[in-house]
Design a protein around this motif. Structure first.
Motif, mmCIF file in Angstrom:
data_model
loop_
_atom_site.group_PDB
_atom_site.id
_atom_site.type_symbol
_atom_site.label_atom_id
_atom_site.label_comp_id
_atom_site.label_asym_id
_atom_site.label_seq_id
_atom_site.Cartn_x
_atom_site.Cartn_y
_atom_site.Cartn_z
ATOM 1 N N LEU A 270 46.805 48.757 64.977
ATOM 2 C CA LEU A 270 47.477 49.162 66.217
ATOM 3 C C LEU A 270 46.641 48.790 67.434
ATOM 4 N N HIS A 271 45.321 48.897 67.322
ATOM 5 C CA HIS A 271 44.458 48.517 68.436
ATOM 6 C C HIS A 271 44.594 47.028 68.728
ATOM 7 N N ALA A 272 44.688 46.226 67.679
ATOM 8 C CA ALA A 272 44.843 44.784 67.886
ATOM 9 C C ALA A 272 46.136 44.470 68.634
ATOM 10 N N ARG A 273 47.195 45.218 68.351
ATOM 11 C CA ARG A 273 48.491 44.956 68.982
ATOM 12 C C ARG A 273 48.615 45.597 70.367
ATOM 13 N N PHE A 274 48.097 46.809 70.491
ATOM 14 C CA PHE A 274 48.382 47.594 71.703
ATOM 15 C C PHE A 274 47.137 48.059 72.457
ATOM 16 N N GLY A 275 45.954 47.636 72.023
ATOM 17 C CA GLY A 275 44.726 48.105 72.663
ATOM 18 C C GLY A 275 44.653 47.761 74.136
#
Length: 415
Positions: A270-275
């Protein structure tokens, strides 16, 4: 205030929909005003910033004076009033003040220890239609009673939670963590869920009043990180499960950067997508709001940058309206707090997260070093995590001494 649950809900929604909401940089029309209407309290809590006790304090604002100030606050577009003390329920006109505030369409919160809330008082509070009531619990029974210095305080406060909840009042638990009560945090979080409490407010210790005297017992950085890990994990699970629970923190704006770091560690996909989108939301939140979006009026009418700055007064509402005091940048502390970026020094000046935390809590720096722009000794992030060169000694939180010499606050240019 750092609204953990809002960030977690946005992330959980992004996980479901594939889209993170756009950040809003719209600022509130005026500051939230925390108003200590009375200093008297039936308790003498170890961490009280107001140094309250159970006796009258001379010179407090009258009902008419309070109403006059409220008119100015409304005209100045203040959106929120938090009615506090001391113990605000000990003020005879508290219901009239709250009723008028609601009629003026302020968002109105009440901050109480809960020990004076019986069935009749719960009925009165419910009838006022307050937006929120915060009740302080410092741990389970033994811990809380020691902090509050009153046997039976825990049972009375918990009874207040139940009485208000039964009447449909939105209630939150307020917990200030130190090394003396950190062990009770898991049990309090479970208590929150068992009692179906709406909100949990986790406050880091700030160095004001008795909280400054007892700062040597502040929770250490590793314990702080452990507590935040627990809160973040719980808030994330609640967001995924759709639970109507709110988790918030206060008095340490490193919590914002640490949330981003927690997501990167525990939710890497999720961090990779929305960080990046979450980081933009955190910058829009803006970190420490003292002197900007948070203000304080004490029982005598003195105005302060927030409740922890009672030793620094901007003026008195009997002499000048709050609106005039809040916009007068001739005060060097207020000018520095409103400056963006703030004129912070030391490791705070080089921190990669300055745009998120806004220099964190300035009062801790001032109380420990005498310089309000020095590094915040309460920051629990490492030099590596904030992107500054290591090797230098950190400012250490020393035990309180009444024989302090406070540095003169330097004048800064307001932007």
């Amino acid at each position: 205030m750092f609204r953990i649950s809002q960030f977690m809900r946005d992330l959980a929604n992004a996980e479901r929909t594939g889209a993170y909401p756009a950040a809003s940089h719209r600022k509130p029309p005026g500051p939230v005003v925390i108003w200590n209407l009375i200093r008297r309290c039936n308790l003498t809590c170890k961490h009280c910033y107001a140094l309250s006790a159970d006796h009258d304090y001379a010179g407090e604002l009258s009902t008419d004076e309070v109403f006059t100030v409220m008119d100015d606050l409304k005209a100045f577009h203040v959106p929120v009033l938090i009615l506090s003390g001391g113990e605000p329920l000990m003020r005879p006109d508290i219901h009239a003040i709250a009723e008028r505030a609601k009629a003026m369409r302020f968002y109105v919160g009440l901050s109480t220890n809960g020990t004076l809330v019986d069935d009749a008082e719960a009925d009165r509070i419910a009838a006022l239609g307050l937006d929120y009531v915060g009740i302080s619990l410092d741990g389970l029974r033994d811990t809380h009673d020691k902090f509050r210095r009153l046997d039976g305080a825990f049972d009375r406060s918990l009874a207040a939670v139940r009485l208000l909840h039964a009447r449909g009042v939105k209630v939150g638990l307020r917990f200030t963590m130190t090394a003396l009560n950190a062990h009770d945090l898991p049990a309090l979080l479970q208590l929150m869920r068992d009692e179906q409490v709406d909100k949990f407010y986790f406050s880091h210790l700030n160095y004001a009043g008795r909280g400054n005297i007892h700062r040597g017992k502040d929770a250490q950085h590793l314990a702080t990180r452990d507590a935040l890990d627990m809160l973040y994990a719980r808030a994330w699970a609640a967001a995924q499960e759709g639970r109507d629970e709110d988790y918030v923190t206060g008095n340490n704006d490193a919590d914002g950067p640490y949330l981003l770091q927690w997501v990167a560690t525990h939710l890497p996909a999720l961090h990779a997508r929305f960080g990046d989108a979450m980081a933009e939301h955190l910058r829009a939140w803006g970190g420490n709001a003292s002197g900007v979006n948070v203000a304080n009026i004490d029982n005598l009418g003195n105005v302060h940058p927030d409740t922890m700055w009672w030793h620094h007064t901007l003026g008195n509402v009997r002499e000048r309206p709050f609106s005039a005091l809040w916009t007068d940048l001739s005060d060097p502390l207020l000018a520095g707090l409103k400056q963006h970026p703030r004129p912070v020094q030391g490791r705070c000046a080089g921190c990669r997260h300055l745009a998120i935390c806004n220099g964190n809590t300035r009062v801790r720096a001032q109380q420990v070093t005498g310089n309000p722009w020095a590094e915040d000794p309460g920051c629990y992030l490492t030099d590596e995590e904030i992107g500054v060169a290591g090797g230098d000694m950190r400012v250490v939180t020393t035990p309180f001494s009444a024989r302090q010499t406070l540095a003169q606050i330097p004048v800064v240019e307001a932007s």
